[in-house]
Design a protein around this motif. Structure first.
Motif, PDB file in Angstrom:
ATOM      1  N   ARG A   3       0.855  -1.188   0.000  1.00 38.79           N
ATOM      2  CA  ARG A   3       0.000   0.000   0.000  1.00 38.79           C
ATOM      3  C   ARG A   3       0.892   1.241   0.000  1.00 38.79           C
ATOM      4  NH1 ARG A   3      -5.262  -1.234   1.485  1.00 38.79           N
ATOM      5  NH2 ARG A   3      -5.580   0.863   2.345  1.00 38.79           N
ATOM      6  N   VAL A   4       0.805   2.013  -1.083  1.00 40.14           N
ATOM      7  CA  VAL A   4       1.750   3.107  -1.324  1.00 40.14           C
ATOM      8  C   VAL A   4       1.049   4.454  -1.138  1.00 40.14           C
ATOM      9  CG1 VAL A   4       3.306   4.158  -3.020  1.00 40.14           C
ATOM     10  CG2 VAL A   4       3.012   1.657  -2.963  1.00 40.14           C
ATOM     11  N   ALA A   5       1.729   5.358  -0.403  1.00 43.92           N
ATOM     12  CA  ALA A   5       1.281   6.752  -0.311  1.00 43.92           C
ATOM     13  C   ALA A   5       2.192   7.615  -1.154  1.00 43.92           C
ATOM     14  CB  ALA A   5       1.321   7.235   1.133  1.00 43.92           C
ATOM     15  N   LEU A   6       1.597   8.557  -1.876  1.00 43.30           N
ATOM     16  CA  LEU A   6       2.344   9.477  -2.718  1.00 43.30           C
ATOM     17  C   LEU A   6       2.204  10.860  -2.107  1.00 43.30           C
ATOM     18  CD1 LEU A   6       0.721   7.830  -5.781  1.00 43.30           C
ATOM     19  CD2 LEU A   6       3.146   7.670  -5.258  1.00 43.30           C
ATOM     20  N   ARG A  20      -0.468   5.542 -12.211  1.00 40.38           N
ATOM     21  CA  ARG A  20      -0.920   4.862 -13.437  1.00 40.38           C
ATOM     22  C   ARG A  20      -0.219   3.535 -13.626  1.00 40.38           C
ATOM     23  NH1 ARG A  20      -1.355   9.649 -17.335  1.00 40.38           N
ATOM     24  NH2 ARG A  20      -3.514  10.322 -17.015  1.00 40.38           N
ATOM     25  N   ASP A  21       1.031   3.458 -13.176  1.00 39.73           N
ATOM     26  CA  ASP A  21       1.784   2.210 -13.344  1.00 39.73           C
ATOM     27  C   ASP A  21       1.307   1.135 -12.369  1.00 39.73           C
ATOM     28  OD1 ASP A  21       3.877   1.044 -14.944  1.00 39.73           O
ATOM     29  OD2 ASP A  21       5.067   0.918 -13.118  1.00 39.73           O
ATOM     30  N   MET A  22       0.758   1.559 -11.236  1.00 37.67           N
ATOM     31  CA  MET A  22       0.388   0.595 -10.195  1.00 37.67           C
ATOM     32  C   MET A  22      -0.986  -0.002 -10.449  1.00 37.67           C
ATOM     33  SD  MET A  22       1.917   1.991  -6.592  1.00 37.67           S
ATOM     34  CE  MET A  22       2.082   3.740  -6.830  1.00 37.67           C
ATOM     35  N   THR A  23      -1.073  -0.780 -11.519  1.00 33.37           N
ATOM     36  CA  THR A  23      -2.321  -1.482 -11.834  1.00 33.37           C
ATOM     37  C   THR A  23      -1.934  -2.903 -12.240  1.00 33.37           C
ATOM     38  OG1 THR A  23      -2.178  -0.727 -14.114  1.00 33.37           O
ATOM     39  CG2 THR A  23      -3.538   0.595 -12.623  1.00 33.37           C
ATOM     40  N   GLY A  24      -2.921  -3.726 -12.499  1.00 29.49           N
ATOM     41  CA  GLY A  24      -2.668  -5.081 -13.000  1.00 29.49           C
ATOM     42  C   GLY A  24      -1.794  -5.885 -12.066  1.00 29.49           C
ATOM     43  N   ASP A  25      -0.731  -6.488 -12.616  1.00 26.89           N
ATOM     44  CA  ASP A  25       0.101  -7.379 -11.805  1.00 26.89           C
ATOM     45  C   ASP A  25       1.174  -6.630 -11.014  1.00 26.89           C
ATOM     46  OD1 ASP A  25       1.850  -6.621 -13.758  1.00 26.89           O
ATOM     47  OD2 ASP A  25       2.268  -8.634 -14.503  1.00 26.89           O
ATOM     48  N   HIS A  26       1.133  -5.312 -11.037  1.00 26.10           N
ATOM     49  CA  HIS A  26       2.081  -4.515 -10.237  1.00 26.10           C
ATOM     50  C   HIS A  26       1.885  -4.849  -8.758  1.00 26.10           C
ATOM     51  CE1 HIS A  26       4.253  -1.089  -8.611  1.00 26.10           C
ATOM     52  NE2 HIS A  26       4.601  -0.704  -9.821  1.00 26.10           N
ATOM     53  N   PRO A  27       2.991  -5.042  -8.012  1.00 21.10           N
ATOM     54  CA  PRO A  27       2.831  -5.424  -6.601  1.00 21.10           C
ATOM     55  C   PRO A  27       2.401  -4.285  -5.674  1.00 21.10           C
ATOM     56  CG  PRO A  27       5.146  -5.259  -7.170  1.00 21.10           C
ATOM     57  CD  PRO A  27       4.388  -5.060  -8.445  1.00 21.10           C
ATOM     58  N   GLY A  28       2.324  -3.072  -6.193  1.00 16.44           N
ATOM     59  CA  GLY A  28       1.914  -1.942  -5.361  1.00 16.44           C
ATOM     60  C   GLY A  28       0.606  -1.335  -5.830  1.00 16.44           C
ATOM     61  N   ARG A  29      -0.040  -0.618  -4.932  1.00 19.72           N
ATOM     62  CA  ARG A  29      -1.252   0.141  -5.279  1.00 19.72           C
ATOM     63  C   ARG A  29      -1.179   1.508  -4.610  1.00 19.72           C
ATOM     64  NH1 ARG A  29      -1.685  -3.117  -8.497  1.00 19.72           N
ATOM     65  NH2 ARG A  29      -3.419  -4.400  -9.151  1.00 19.72           N
ATOM     66  N   ALA A  30      -1.560   2.560  -5.339  1.00 20.60           N
ATOM     67  CA  ALA A  30      -1.624   3.902  -4.768  1.00 20.60           C
ATOM     68  C   ALA A  30      -2.865   3.985  -3.890  1.00 20.60           C
ATOM     69  CB  ALA A  30      -1.676   4.938  -5.880  1.00 20.60           C
ATOM     70  N   LYS A  31      -2.664   4.115  -2.584  1.00 18.27           N
ATOM     71  CA  LYS A  31      -3.791   4.117  -1.645  1.00 18.27           C
ATOM     72  C   LYS A  31      -4.052   5.476  -1.032  1.00 18.27           C
ATOM     73  CE  LYS A  31      -5.030  -0.175  -1.933  1.00 18.27           C
ATOM     74  NZ  LYS A  31      -6.364  -0.503  -2.509  1.00 18.27           N
ATOM     75  N   LEU A  32      -3.115   6.421  -1.212  1.00 16.08           N
ATOM     76  CA  LEU A  32      -3.302   7.753  -0.642  1.00 16.08           C
ATOM     77  C   LEU A  32      -2.401   8.740  -1.372  1.00 16.08           C
ATOM     78  CD1 LEU A  32      -4.505   9.513   1.693  1.00 16.08           C
ATOM     79  CD2 LEU A  32      -2.427   8.983   2.986  1.00 16.08           C
ATOM     80  N   VAL A  33      -2.981   9.893  -1.726  1.00  8.31           N
ATOM     81  CA  VAL A  33      -2.172  11.031  -2.183  1.00  8.31           C
ATOM     82  C   VAL A  33      -2.327  12.112  -1.128  1.00  8.31           C
ATOM     83  CG1 VAL A  33      -1.927  12.853  -3.920  1.00  8.31           C
ATOM     84  CG2 VAL A  33      -2.289  10.471  -4.638  1.00  8.31           C
ATOM     85  N   LEU A  34      -1.207  12.498  -0.530  1.00  6.27           N
ATOM     86  CA  LEU A  34      -1.231  13.482   0.555  1.00  6.27           C
ATOM     87  C   LEU A  34      -0.435  14.707   0.120  1.00  6.27           C
ATOM     88  CD1 LEU A  34      -0.780  12.838   4.328  1.00  6.27           C
ATOM     89  CD2 LEU A  34       0.549  14.637   3.211  1.00  6.27           C
ATOM     90  N   SER A  35      -1.046  15.867   0.298  1.00 10.05           N
ATOM     91  CA  SER A  35      -0.381  17.126  -0.054  1.00 10.05           C
ATOM     92  C   SER A  35      -0.295  18.029   1.165  1.00 10.05           C
ATOM     93  CB  SER A  35      -1.174  17.837  -1.157  1.00 10.05           C
ATOM     94  OG  SER A  35      -0.627  19.126  -1.388  1.00 10.05           O
TER      95      SER A  35
END
Ligand code: GAR
Length: 198
Positions: A3-6, A20-35
């Motif tokens: 679970r990746v935060a950006l 955009r890259d974190m889809t399909g068989d990518h082992p990570g997912r964007a779960k939060l964008v914090l500014s």
């Protein structure tokens, strides 16, 4: 699934490239964008990508530690495993980087160890460098320090200005950061190299 935060402060183009890259068989997912900037353009882009967003405005906090405590609360509530700093323009304390040691990456627009800090494109031109680029590195307690996980390099042209260099480095960042993240999540810390020299 990691679970990746950006973390962003501005336009968020690197965040978009990573998310955009974190889809399909990518082992990570964007779960939060914090500014830390409420008006950051990247927040709207994150919402368009259906990624949850949070704002922790540094001006609402009396010092770095309370600011970072608020960031940690958001990261914990989203059960974040890994942080990618993507144009996040606040300096983090050693307390924060220690807590996330081994789980926090950053992209910096220079060929580290050259030009830590700000105005990297201008400094490369002023130094007469013939090559310039961007680096992704592990974040440690020291600013823009830590093991380099990848670099993209291009040629500085005679007529380059800080603006033209920035314009040519940024698309390389969009290739570099996702490539590094994939390799990092596969447990491989061999540096990624993108050679875009003339
Ligand atoms: C990028 O060029 C990134 O390398 C730089 O800010 C820009 C953010 O653009 N980061 C730093 O200078 C960190 N010290 P973006 O918001 O479009 O990704």
């Amino acid at each position: 699934m990691t679970r990746v935060a950006l973390l962003i402060s501005g336009g968020g183009s690197n965040m978009v490239a990573l998310a955009r890259d974190m889809t399909g068989d990518h082992p990570g997912r964007a779960k939060l964008v914090l500014s830390n900037v409420p008006q950051a353009g990247g927040l709207l882009k994150a919402s368009a990508l259906r990624i949850p967003t949070a704002v922790v405005d540094h001006r609402d906090h009396d010092g770095r530690l309370p600011f970072e405590a608020a960031i940690n609360a958001e990261l914990d509530s989203a059960r974040i495993d890994l942080i990618c700093l993507a144009g996040f323009m606040r300096i983090l304390t050693p307390e924060f980087t220690h807590r996330w040691a081994g789980r926090i990456l950053n992209i910096h627009p220079s060929l580290l160890p050259k030009y830590k800090g700000l105005h990297t494109h201008r400094r490369a031109i002023e130094a007469g460098d013939t090559e310039h680029g961007a680096s992704v590195h592990m974040v440690t307690g020291d600013l823009d320090d830590g093991p380099v996980l990848g670099q993209a390099v291009l040629s500085v042209r005679a007529d380059d200005t800080p603006a033209t260099l920035a314009e040519r480095v940024l698309p390389l960042e969009h290739r570099l950061y996702p490539a590094v993240l994939r390799r990092f999540l596969a447990g491989d810390t061999t540096p990624v190299t993108i050679d875009a020299r003339d």
